[in-house]
Structure formats: C-alpha cells, structure tokens
Design a protein around this motif. Sequence first.
Motif, PDB file in Angstrom:
ATOM      1  N   ASP A  95      -2.988  -6.631  14.132  1.00  0.00           N
ATOM      2  CA  ASP A  95      -3.615  -6.400  12.822  1.00  0.00           C
ATOM      3  C   ASP A  95      -3.683  -4.904  12.514  1.00  0.00           C
ATOM      4  OD1 ASP A  95      -3.953  -9.082  12.348  1.00  0.00           O
ATOM      5  OD2 ASP A  95      -6.078  -9.124  12.919  1.00  0.00           O
ATOM      6  N   GLU A  96      -4.036  -4.092  13.503  1.00  0.00           N
ATOM      7  CA  GLU A  96      -4.069  -2.639  13.305  1.00  0.00           C
ATOM      8  C   GLU A  96      -2.680  -2.106  12.981  1.00  0.00           C
ATOM      9  OE1 GLU A  96      -7.801  -1.590  16.315  1.00  0.00           O
ATOM     10  OE2 GLU A  96      -5.729  -1.559  17.054  1.00  0.00           O
ATOM     11  N   THR A  97      -1.684  -2.594  13.711  1.00  0.00           N
ATOM     12  CA  THR A  97      -0.309  -2.153  13.464  1.00  0.00           C
ATOM     13  C   THR A  97       0.124  -2.511  12.052  1.00  0.00           C
ATOM     14  OG1 THR A  97       0.184  -2.518  15.811  1.00  0.00           O
ATOM     15  CG2 THR A  97       2.060  -2.281  14.321  1.00  0.00           C
ATOM     16  N   ALA A  98      -0.178  -3.728  11.633  1.00  0.00           N
ATOM     17  CA  ALA A  98       0.183  -4.162  10.284  1.00  0.00           C
ATOM     18  C   ALA A  98      -0.496  -3.292   9.230  1.00  0.00           C
ATOM     19  CB  ALA A  98      -0.194  -5.629  10.087  1.00  0.00           C
ATOM     20  N   ALA A  99      -1.768  -2.986   9.441  1.00  0.00           N
ATOM     21  CA  ALA A  99      -2.507  -2.180   8.473  1.00  0.00           C
ATOM     22  C   ALA A  99      -1.942  -0.760   8.379  1.00  0.00           C
ATOM     23  CB  ALA A  99      -3.990  -2.141   8.848  1.00  0.00           C
ATOM     24  N   VAL A 100      -1.595  -0.175   9.521  1.00  0.00           N
ATOM     25  CA  VAL A 100      -1.010   1.171   9.534  1.00  0.00           C
ATOM     26  C   VAL A 100       0.318   1.170   8.782  1.00  0.00           C
ATOM     27  CG1 VAL A 100       0.072   2.914  11.010  1.00  0.00           C
ATOM     28  CG2 VAL A 100      -2.144   1.939  11.647  1.00  0.00           C
ATOM     29  N   MET A 101       1.171   0.201   9.066  1.00  0.00           N
ATOM     30  CA  MET A 101       2.488   0.154   8.434  1.00  0.00           C
ATOM     31  C   MET A 101       2.374  -0.095   6.930  1.00  0.00           C
ATOM     32  SD  MET A 101       4.377   0.840  11.027  1.00  0.00           S
ATOM     33  CE  MET A 101       5.944   0.691  10.170  1.00  0.00           C
ATOM     34  N   GLU A 102       1.435  -0.934   6.527  1.00  0.00           N
ATOM     35  CA  GLU A 102       1.253  -1.226   5.103  1.00  0.00           C
ATOM     36  C   GLU A 102       0.745   0.011   4.365  1.00  0.00           C
ATOM     37  OE1 GLU A 102       1.334  -2.726   1.485  1.00  0.00           O
ATOM     38  OE2 GLU A 102       2.191  -3.708   3.257  1.00  0.00           O
ATOM     39  N   THR A 103      -0.185   0.741   4.966  1.00  0.00           N
ATOM     40  CA  THR A 103      -0.693   1.963   4.340  1.00  0.00           C
ATOM     41  C   THR A 103       0.412   3.004   4.225  1.00  0.00           C
ATOM     42  OG1 THR A 103      -2.901   1.547   5.231  1.00  0.00           O
ATOM     43  CG2 THR A 103      -2.442   3.777   4.480  1.00  0.00           C
ATOM     44  N   ALA A 104       1.235   3.118   5.264  1.00  0.00           N
ATOM     45  CA  ALA A 104       2.357   4.061   5.225  1.00  0.00           C
ATOM     46  C   ALA A 104       3.327   3.700   4.102  1.00  0.00           C
ATOM     47  CB  ALA A 104       3.072   4.067   6.570  1.00  0.00           C
ATOM     48  N   LYS A 105       3.633   2.427   3.973  1.00  0.00           N
ATOM     49  CA  LYS A 105       4.544   1.978   2.907  1.00  0.00           C
ATOM     50  C   LYS A 105       3.959   2.302   1.537  1.00  0.00           C
ATOM     51  CE  LYS A 105       6.804  -2.201   1.142  1.00  0.00           C
ATOM     52  NZ  LYS A 105       6.988  -3.673   1.342  1.00  0.00           N
ATOM     53  N   ARG A 106       2.672   2.034   1.376  1.00  0.00           N
ATOM     54  CA  ARG A 106       2.006   2.270   0.091  1.00  0.00           C
ATOM     55  C   ARG A 106       2.006   3.757  -0.282  1.00  0.00           C
ATOM     56  NH1 ARG A 106      -2.796   0.638   1.397  1.00  0.00           N
ATOM     57  NH2 ARG A 106      -3.940   2.608   1.325  1.00  0.00           N
ATOM     58  N   MET A 107       1.918   4.632   0.712  1.00  0.00           N
ATOM     59  CA  MET A 107       1.815   6.062   0.461  1.00  0.00           C
ATOM     60  C   MET A 107       3.155   6.782   0.598  1.00  0.00           C
ATOM     61  SD  MET A 107      -1.884   6.930   2.233  1.00  0.00           S
ATOM     62  CE  MET A 107      -1.937   8.560   1.451  1.00  0.00           C
ATOM     63  N   GLY A 108       4.223   6.039   0.837  1.00  0.00           N
ATOM     64  CA  GLY A 108       5.545   6.643   0.909  1.00  0.00           C
ATOM     65  C   GLY A 108       5.762   7.503   2.131  1.00  0.00           C
TER      66      GLY A 108
END
Length: 273
Positions: A95-108
Amino acid sequence: MSRTMKKKICFTDLDGTLLTTDKKITPATREALSQWTAAGHRLALSSGRATDSIMDVQKELGLHFSGMYLVGYNGGEIYDCDRKQVISRVALTMDETAAVMETAKRMGIHCHTYTDTHIITPALNEQLRYYQHAIMTPVICCRDVLEALDQPPCKCIAIELYDREKLENFRLTLQAEMGDTLTLLYSNEKYLEIFPASSGKGAALRKLCALLDIPLENALAAGDEINDISMLQAAGLGIAMKNARDRVKEAADLVTHQDNDHDGLAEVLLKRL
C-alpha cells in the motif's frame, strides 16, 4: 579483554566514500581493507544501492574479504557474504509503495522500485537512463509497478535531473501524507530515497552489531551524503569524508584529511587496527 570487546566493524558507504569518483578502488584503500579484515575485524559495505548492485561492485572490483556484509537499500537489507544469504530485511508495504508511485505520477516525478534482481520502472525515460550510467541492474518496465513485484520492496527512489524544487515539493507532499511511516532522504542532489521509517543505515548498523555481539563503540561508519548521517550517529566513531556535505561533517566525530579520490578512509582504518 574478551575477543568480542576487541573486535571492530567498519560500515562504509560506496559512492563518494570507499570508491573514487570514477567508481574504482585505489590500491592503498584495498590494502587497508585487507589489513582490517586480516586483523579479524568485520567490514560492511553500506549503500543506498540495491543489494545486487553492491554485489556487482564487489565482483567487479574484487572486494572479497572474510567477515564481509552488504547493507543495501539504505539499510533495508543485510546480506552475509560468507553464508551467502540475507539475514535481515525491512520493506515498504504494498500500500505504501502504491501510494508513493501514485503521488509521483500525479506530480510528474520519475520514481522506480526494485525486486531482488531488477529495477521496476513505470517508464523508460531520461531519468532512468541517467541512473543506469552507474547501476547495471536489468530493468522491467511496467505501467503498474506492483504487478511486477514478487514481494514488498525495500525502497523506492525518485529522480529529477533539472528541477530540484520540483523534487523537494514531491518530498514535502509525501512527508505531509506519509511522514509517520516513511523516511525521505536525499542521497545526492538528484535522488530522493524513500524507505520505511524503521529502516535506514543507522538502524542496520545497530542490528548487525547486535547480531555479531559487537559493542556500538567498536563500530566505525564512513560516509559523505545525507543518507549516511544516521549511520555516522549510530557508530562509536562517525567518519565524514573530506568531500562530504557540510551537514554530514557536522554529524561526524572526525573528517578525513583526504577525499575519496586520495585514500581518505584508508588512513583512518590503518590507525585503528
């Protein structure tokens, strides 16, 4: 005095510390490591790199001494070279990994993670190519990196080559959203390391010393970057390289007279055999 009380261990960072700027090891530093281990002391190569990448360095440079350990992923994994097995592992949750990757995608922001054998990246881009100039680990590209993970990873790394403010904003966003469970540290100006709060080079140092029954006062730790500070503070003797960042020097007990290109660590080790 017991043999345990006499035994010492040196934890050394690789890039900017043990290795020269061109990722080599000098004959004088190699000889210092040989004398250190021949005296019965232990050696731990401690890096933000994945463990398999440390193994690549070890093999390429012939760094094979008895009583060696590899500490990868900023302390997330401890590998016993003599027994050829991982003896400690601390990982992010899925879940932490998914959240980190999603935030990175959102912020480019480019962000990738690892299995034991591969880099897992959502894109083959300039940031990944830059990272691979020193890291030879093979790559799997997968839009959803979790699909390629066979177990929770020890860390993620975010890379931004041109806009430090953009990377810092990403760090601050993760800090606000997940700061209680993550550690977010720069390993250089372009790399943001993301790993569990319970991990870190300092935590790995304390764990390995406990496993080996070596008092913390008999531990030496050498580094040059911000992600080395916890290790320097945990050791009985924290060593900052002459080429280290000012914050690292401030956290250390001593600063080497020479830099990583001129055997700075070798002199310290030989004086403490």
